[in-house]
Design a protein around this motif. Sequence first.
Motif, PDB file in Angstrom:
ATOM      1  N   ILE A  15       0.868  -1.177   0.000  1.00  0.00           N
ATOM      2  CA  ILE A  15       0.000   0.000   0.000  1.00  0.00           C
ATOM      3  C   ILE A  15       0.905   1.227   0.000  1.00  0.00           C
ATOM      4  CG2 ILE A  15      -1.842   1.223   1.219  1.00  0.00           C
ATOM      5  CD1 ILE A  15      -2.364  -1.534   2.678  1.00  0.00           C
ATOM      6  N   ILE A  16       0.947   1.924  -1.124  1.00  0.00           N
ATOM      7  CA  ILE A  16       1.820   3.086  -1.279  1.00  0.00           C
ATOM      8  C   ILE A  16       1.019   4.352  -0.992  1.00  0.00           C
ATOM      9  CG2 ILE A  16       3.391   4.313  -2.829  1.00  0.00           C
ATOM     10  CD1 ILE A  16       3.533   1.712  -4.506  1.00  0.00           C
ATOM     11  N   PHE A  17       1.546   5.193  -0.136  1.00  0.00           N
ATOM     12  CA  PHE A  17       0.870   6.444   0.213  1.00  0.00           C
ATOM     13  C   PHE A  17       1.482   7.552  -0.642  1.00  0.00           C
ATOM     14  CE2 PHE A  17       0.187   3.581   3.659  1.00  0.00           C
ATOM     15  CZ  PHE A  17      -1.067   3.897   4.157  1.00  0.00           C
ATOM     16  N   ALA A  18       0.779   7.896  -1.712  1.00  0.00           N
ATOM     17  CA  ALA A  18       1.311   8.889  -2.652  1.00  0.00           C
ATOM     18  C   ALA A  18       0.173   9.386  -3.543  1.00  0.00           C
ATOM     19  CB  ALA A  18       2.445   8.290  -3.479  1.00  0.00           C
ATOM     20  N   SER A  19       0.289   9.143  -4.827  1.00  0.00           N
ATOM     21  CA  SER A  19      -0.703   9.573  -5.810  1.00  0.00           C
ATOM     22  C   SER A  19      -0.529   8.729  -7.063  1.00  0.00           C
ATOM     23  CB  SER A  19      -0.498  11.056  -6.132  1.00  0.00           C
ATOM     24  OG  SER A  19      -0.949  11.381  -7.419  1.00  0.00           O
ATOM     25  N   VAL A  20      -1.627   8.283  -7.616  1.00  0.00           N
ATOM     26  CA  VAL A  20      -1.565   7.506  -8.860  1.00  0.00           C
ATOM     27  C   VAL A  20      -0.910   8.330  -9.964  1.00  0.00           C
ATOM     28  CG1 VAL A  20      -2.954   6.465 -10.688  1.00  0.00           C
ATOM     29  CG2 VAL A  20      -3.500   5.983  -8.292  1.00  0.00           C
ATOM     30  N   LYS A  21      -1.237   9.635 -10.014  1.00  0.00           N
ATOM     31  CA  LYS A  21      -0.639  10.501 -11.042  1.00  0.00           C
ATOM     32  C   LYS A  21       0.884  10.537 -10.913  1.00  0.00           C
ATOM     33  CE  LYS A  21      -4.339  13.847 -11.991  1.00  0.00           C
ATOM     34  NZ  LYS A  21      -4.712  15.279 -11.900  1.00  0.00           N
ATOM     35  N   THR A  22       1.362  10.703  -9.693  1.00  0.00           N
ATOM     36  CA  THR A  22       2.803  10.770  -9.468  1.00  0.00           C
ATOM     37  C   THR A  22       3.478   9.450  -9.809  1.00  0.00           C
ATOM     38  OG1 THR A  22       2.525  12.417  -7.715  1.00  0.00           O
ATOM     39  CG2 THR A  22       4.591  11.186  -7.725  1.00  0.00           C
ATOM     40  N   LEU A  23       2.859   8.344  -9.410  1.00  0.00           N
ATOM     41  CA  LEU A  23       3.456   7.039  -9.695  1.00  0.00           C
ATOM     42  C   LEU A  23       3.420   6.721 -11.187  1.00  0.00           C
ATOM     43  CD1 LEU A  23       2.338   4.822  -6.682  1.00  0.00           C
ATOM     44  CD2 LEU A  23       4.354   6.264  -6.957  1.00  0.00           C
ATOM     45  N   ASN A  24       2.401   7.203 -11.861  1.00  0.00           N
ATOM     46  CA  ASN A  24       2.353   7.023 -13.318  1.00  0.00           C
ATOM     47  C   ASN A  24       3.479   7.792 -14.004  1.00  0.00           C
ATOM     48  OD1 ASN A  24       0.322   5.167 -13.975  1.00  0.00           O
ATOM     49  ND2 ASN A  24      -1.288   6.683 -13.616  1.00  0.00           N
ATOM     50  N   PHE A  25       3.851   8.930 -13.433  1.00  0.00           N
ATOM     51  CA  PHE A  25       5.001   9.680 -13.976  1.00  0.00           C
ATOM     52  C   PHE A  25       6.263   8.827 -13.873  1.00  0.00           C
ATOM     53  CE2 PHE A  25       8.828  12.090 -13.035  1.00  0.00           C
ATOM     54  CZ  PHE A  25       8.928  12.920 -14.146  1.00  0.00           C
ATOM     55  N   TYR A  26       6.497   8.231 -12.682  1.00  0.00           N
ATOM     56  CA  TYR A  26       7.671   7.368 -12.518  1.00  0.00           C
ATOM     57  C   TYR A  26       7.603   6.163 -13.457  1.00  0.00           C
ATOM     58  CZ  TYR A  26       8.663   9.837  -8.101  1.00  0.00           C
ATOM     59  OH  TYR A  26       8.945  10.781  -7.151  1.00  0.00           O
ATOM     60  N   LYS A  27       6.431   5.581 -13.551  1.00  0.00           N
ATOM     61  CA  LYS A  27       6.252   4.404 -14.409  1.00  0.00           C
ATOM     62  C   LYS A  27       6.643   4.717 -15.852  1.00  0.00           C
ATOM     63  CE  LYS A  27       2.587   1.443 -16.274  1.00  0.00           C
ATOM     64  NZ  LYS A  27       1.142   1.107 -16.195  1.00  0.00           N
ATOM     65  N   LYS A  28       6.198   5.863 -16.332  1.00  0.00           N
ATOM     66  CA  LYS A  28       6.505   6.256 -17.710  1.00  0.00           C
ATOM     67  C   LYS A  28       7.985   6.600 -17.853  1.00  0.00           C
ATOM     68  CE  LYS A  28       5.109   9.539 -21.313  1.00  0.00           C
ATOM     69  NZ  LYS A  28       4.216  10.681 -21.637  1.00  0.00           N
ATOM     70  N   HIS A  29       8.521   7.348 -16.894  1.00  0.00           N
ATOM     71  CA  HIS A  29       9.913   7.789 -16.980  1.00  0.00           C
ATOM     72  C   HIS A  29      10.872   6.597 -17.004  1.00  0.00           C
ATOM     73  CE1 HIS A  29      13.353  10.515 -16.314  1.00  0.00           C
ATOM     74  NE2 HIS A  29      13.832   9.539 -15.550  1.00  0.00           N
ATOM     75  N   PHE A  30      10.598   5.599 -16.167  1.00  0.00           N
ATOM     76  CA  PHE A  30      11.497   4.448 -16.065  1.00  0.00           C
ATOM     77  C   PHE A  30      11.065   3.275 -16.950  1.00  0.00           C
ATOM     78  CE2 PHE A  30      12.100   6.661 -11.929  1.00  0.00           C
ATOM     79  CZ  PHE A  30      13.453   6.959 -12.075  1.00  0.00           C
ATOM     80  N   LYS A  31      10.016   3.507 -17.742  1.00  0.00           N
ATOM     81  CA  LYS A  31       9.537   2.483 -18.694  1.00  0.00           C
ATOM     82  C   LYS A  31       9.244   1.158 -17.985  1.00  0.00           C
ATOM     83  CE  LYS A  31      12.012   4.460 -22.671  1.00  0.00           C
ATOM     84  NZ  LYS A  31      12.466   5.677 -21.970  1.00  0.00           N
ATOM     85  N   LEU A  32       8.420   1.238 -16.956  1.00  0.00           N
ATOM     86  CA  LEU A  32       8.096   0.068 -16.153  1.00  0.00           C
ATOM     87  C   LEU A  32       6.759  -0.533 -16.582  1.00  0.00           C
ATOM     88  CD1 LEU A  32       9.100   1.498 -12.669  1.00  0.00           C
ATOM     89  CD2 LEU A  32      10.496   0.125 -14.216  1.00  0.00           C
ATOM     90  N   SER A  33       6.617  -1.824 -16.356  1.00  0.00           N
ATOM     91  CA  SER A  33       5.370  -2.511 -16.726  1.00  0.00           C
ATOM     92  C   SER A  33       4.690  -3.037 -15.472  1.00  0.00           C
ATOM     93  CB  SER A  33       5.667  -3.667 -17.686  1.00  0.00           C
ATOM     94  OG  SER A  33       6.598  -4.549 -17.123  1.00  0.00           O
ATOM     95  N   LEU A  34       3.943  -2.172 -14.810  1.00  0.00           N
ATOM     96  CA  LEU A  34       3.160  -2.573 -13.646  1.00  0.00           C
ATOM     97  C   LEU A  34       1.941  -1.667 -13.551  1.00  0.00           C
ATOM     98  CD1 LEU A  34       4.951  -1.339 -10.370  1.00  0.00           C
ATOM     99  CD2 LEU A  34       5.304  -0.356 -12.617  1.00  0.00           C
ATOM    100  N   ASN A  35       0.936  -2.140 -12.843  1.00  0.00           N
ATOM    101  CA  ASN A  35      -0.301  -1.381 -12.710  1.00  0.00           C
ATOM    102  C   ASN A  35      -0.626  -1.151 -11.239  1.00  0.00           C
ATOM    103  OD1 ASN A  35      -1.019  -1.267 -15.565  1.00  0.00           O
ATOM    104  ND2 ASN A  35      -1.306  -3.478 -15.392  1.00  0.00           N
ATOM    105  N   PHE A  36      -1.365  -0.070 -10.969  1.00  0.00           N
ATOM    106  CA  PHE A  36      -1.737   0.293  -9.606  1.00  0.00           C
ATOM    107  C   PHE A  36      -3.243   0.212  -9.432  1.00  0.00           C
ATOM    108  CE2 PHE A  36       1.362   3.497 -11.295  1.00  0.00           C
ATOM    109  CZ  PHE A  36       2.514   2.851 -10.864  1.00  0.00           C
ATOM    110  N   GLN A  37      -3.612   0.006  -8.189  1.00  0.00           N
ATOM    111  CA  GLN A  37      -5.027   0.021  -7.810  1.00  0.00           C
ATOM    112  C   GLN A  37      -5.239   1.195  -6.858  1.00  0.00           C
ATOM    113  OE1 GLN A  37      -7.660  -2.199  -8.612  1.00  0.00           O
ATOM    114  NE2 GLN A  37      -8.933  -0.673  -7.553  1.00  0.00           N
ATOM    115  N   GLY A  38      -5.909   2.247  -7.311  1.00  0.00           N
ATOM    116  CA  GLY A  38      -6.192   3.389  -6.450  1.00  0.00           C
ATOM    117  C   GLY A  38      -7.248   3.027  -5.420  1.00  0.00           C
ATOM    118  N   VAL A  39      -7.005   3.368  -4.150  1.00  0.00           N
ATOM    119  CA  VAL A  39      -7.962   3.090  -3.076  1.00  0.00           C
ATOM    120  C   VAL A  39      -8.125   4.343  -2.217  1.00  0.00           C
ATOM    121  CG1 VAL A  39      -7.561   0.598  -2.973  1.00  0.00           C
ATOM    122  CG2 VAL A  39      -6.112   2.125  -1.627  1.00  0.00           C
TER     123      VAL A  39
END
Length: 348
Positions: free
Chosen positions: A40-64
């Motif tokens: 459970i990451i305490f942050a923001s889906v938008k912010t994590l999507n920025f990291y995901k795109k920048h580092f070219k990662l293949s994973l998905n998040f579940q916003g809660v």
Amino acid sequence: MKSVQKIKLGISIGDLNGVGGEIVLKTFEDSRMLDFCTPIIFASVKTLNFYKKHFKLSLNFQGVESAADAIEGKINVVNIWKESVEINFGKEDPESGKYAFKSLEAATNALVADEIDVLVTAPINKNTIQSEDFKFPGHTDYLAKQLKGDSLMFMISDNLKVGLLTDHVPLKDIANVITPELIEKKIATITQTLKQDFRVSKPKIAVLGINPHSGDNGLIGNEDEEILKPTLQKIRDKGHLVYGPYAADSFFGSKNHANFDAVIASYHDQGLIPFKTLSFGEGVNYTAGLRKIRTSPDHGTAFEIAGKDCANINSFKEAVFKALEIYKTREEYQKITRNPLKKLGKKI
């Protein structure tokens, strides 16, 4: 048959301009990690999507909405903020520190409320996070206040455990801070930690001297002779296996640390320089002495490599595994101490 619920592992994201986002997401890009816990990451889906795109990662998040709503088998993100945040890798920025605190505060609140079982913190910048709400030298002191306990910085690896009498204290103040009461309290904390969190029934602990050569019988300062030695003798008289003070300059080089379950250093660099030299990349910072479990990697924000896609995730991943392992060990210890005859295999 009812399945056993996975441990809820909370994560604070750290300084957004550092390596925190990279090491967190790269750790959980390996889907096998979800077999061990519910992150459970305490942050923001938008912010994590920025990291995901920048580092070219293949994973998905579940916003809660909250940690209580976390879904097993998913990487859960509690949206602590919803606005877009500008990320400038490697830059010290109070704005980034503000979001680091938002993440830490929410994660800590969830820990206190039992919405998460353990907390793993990504690195903060101790300068930019300072505010009216955060006036602490680091995570350890903040968590001690929030959890109302006496915390102790305990650096751990498979082969070495180092605790500190003083942590983020200026060198000029060390001799005035170390008192018999402090020594007794810190040794008691490490003793209990080794028993309940690491399955060491009769801990054997080494203590390093305050001065060079442990004072050389008073030639290089009186603190070892007048404070440390008599206090250690008092503790030994109560039946504890506590030895020292040892001269710090030769203690690790001679591999004397291998003879003990833990080593207590008098101040920050005396303990952390040898620990990081021997264990860097595999070591974990564990906050001992609290009723909840918190770990972190043994490194900082690493601004010099942030955003360059080269951060080593080993220490963060090890911090995750240590948090889970300690949680299970402490649960086992608490069951035994509540019901001591179980240890003997007897039925009640």
